[in-house]
Design a protein around this motif. Structure first.
Motif, PDB file in Angstrom:
ATOM      1  N   ARG A  75      45.627  31.976  38.817  1.00  0.00           N
ATOM      2  CA  ARG A  75      45.747  33.190  37.996  1.00  0.00           C
ATOM      3  C   ARG A  75      45.060  32.985  36.652  1.00  0.00           C
ATOM      4  O   ARG A  75      45.202  31.945  36.022  1.00  0.00           O
ATOM      5  N   THR A  79      43.807  38.607  36.820  1.00  0.00           N
ATOM      6  CA  THR A  79      43.043  38.279  38.017  1.00  0.00           C
ATOM      7  C   THR A  79      43.734  37.172  38.791  1.00  0.00           C
ATOM      8  O   THR A  79      44.138  36.159  38.228  1.00  0.00           O
ATOM      9  N   THR A  80      43.884  37.375  40.107  1.00  0.00           N
ATOM     10  CA  THR A  80      44.503  36.382  40.988  1.00  0.00           C
ATOM     11  C   THR A  80      43.515  36.036  42.094  1.00  0.00           C
ATOM     12  O   THR A  80      42.839  36.913  42.630  1.00  0.00           O
ATOM     13  N   LEU A  94      40.278  37.948  46.230  1.00  0.00           N
ATOM     14  CA  LEU A  94      40.313  38.183  44.793  1.00  0.00           C
ATOM     15  C   LEU A  94      41.101  39.456  44.550  1.00  0.00           C
ATOM     16  O   LEU A  94      40.820  40.497  45.144  1.00  0.00           O
ATOM     17  N   GLN A  98      37.439  43.493  43.325  1.00  0.00           N
ATOM     18  CA  GLN A  98      36.385  43.896  42.399  1.00  0.00           C
ATOM     19  C   GLN A  98      35.106  43.166  42.768  1.00  0.00           C
ATOM     20  O   GLN A  98      35.156  42.123  43.427  1.00  0.00           O
ATOM     21  N   ALA A 100      32.328  40.602  42.581  1.00  0.00           N
ATOM     22  CA  ALA A 100      32.310  39.278  41.957  1.00  0.00           C
ATOM     23  C   ALA A 100      31.340  38.381  42.687  1.00  0.00           C
ATOM     24  O   ALA A 100      31.053  38.581  43.862  1.00  0.00           O
ATOM     25  N   GLY A 120      37.824  42.426  48.265  1.00  0.00           N
ATOM     26  CA  GLY A 120      38.024  41.205  47.493  1.00  0.00           C
ATOM     27  C   GLY A 120      38.056  39.949  48.332  1.00  0.00           C
ATOM     28  O   GLY A 120      38.355  38.878  47.826  1.00  0.00           O
ATOM     29  N   THR A 138      33.006  37.953  37.333  1.00  0.00           N
ATOM     30  CA  THR A 138      33.463  39.320  37.592  1.00  0.00           C
ATOM     31  C   THR A 138      33.014  40.187  36.431  1.00  0.00           C
ATOM     32  O   THR A 138      33.620  40.169  35.379  1.00  0.00           O
ATOM     33  N   GLU A 141      33.117  38.807  32.819  1.00  0.00           N
ATOM     34  CA  GLU A 141      34.061  37.700  32.696  1.00  0.00           C
ATOM     35  C   GLU A 141      33.667  36.539  33.600  1.00  0.00           C
ATOM     36  O   GLU A 141      33.245  36.719  34.734  1.00  0.00           O
TER      37      GLU A 141
END
Length: 150
Positions: A75, A79-80, A94, A98, A100, A120, A138, A141
């Protein structure tokens, strides 16, 4: 710059030793790649995804289960990343889903890029053979997981 004859001689000797080391004891390509990968990870903007669940430590043993896959949860903020490590590779998701780019980092091996589907999910057909980490991009990030031994 060397100022006197002793300093000049020391500088010449040091350069000769460097050249001899390059010829007689070169840096292995794998070590050089690992150093480059470690430098690439050095990003002050990267967030470290904390390991919050590891089935080797946190799960209750199941009687009769042989070669159960290792389940990991990381985590970072909202976001996990859930990852299942098997002898056949990695399977993960994910959350929230999203777009990524994910890379599996694994020591001297080149980073293995993975694609994330609209839900994800991602897979890697090569199981990690030693310490590994995930690097996720992502949007704006950058997230890096802790390094773990497979």
């Amino acid at each position: 710059m060397p100022e006197g004859p002793d300093e000049f001689a020391d500088a010449v000797l040091e350069e000769e030793l460097r050249q001899a080391a390059v010829v007689l004891d070169p840096v292995p390509a794998e070590l050089l790649q690992t150093a480059l990968d470690a430098f690439a990870l050095h990003d002050l903007d990267a967030r470290l995804a904390e390991l919050t669940f590891d089935s080797l430590v946190d799960a209750l043993p199941v009687r009769g289960a042989v070669d159960a896959p290792r389940m990991l949860t990381f985590r970072a903020g909202g976001t996990t990343v859930d990852v299942e490590v098997t002898e056949d590779g990695l399977i993960g998701q994910l959350l929230p889903p999203q777009p990524a780019r994910i890379e599996v980092l694994g020591g001297p091996q080149a980073a293995c890029p993975l694609t994330v589907d609209p839900l994800g999910r991602f897979t890697c057909d090569t199981p990690p053979s030693g310490p590994f980490a995930l690097r996720l991009r992502t949007g704006a990030e950058l997230i890096v997981t802790e390094w773990l031994r497979a």
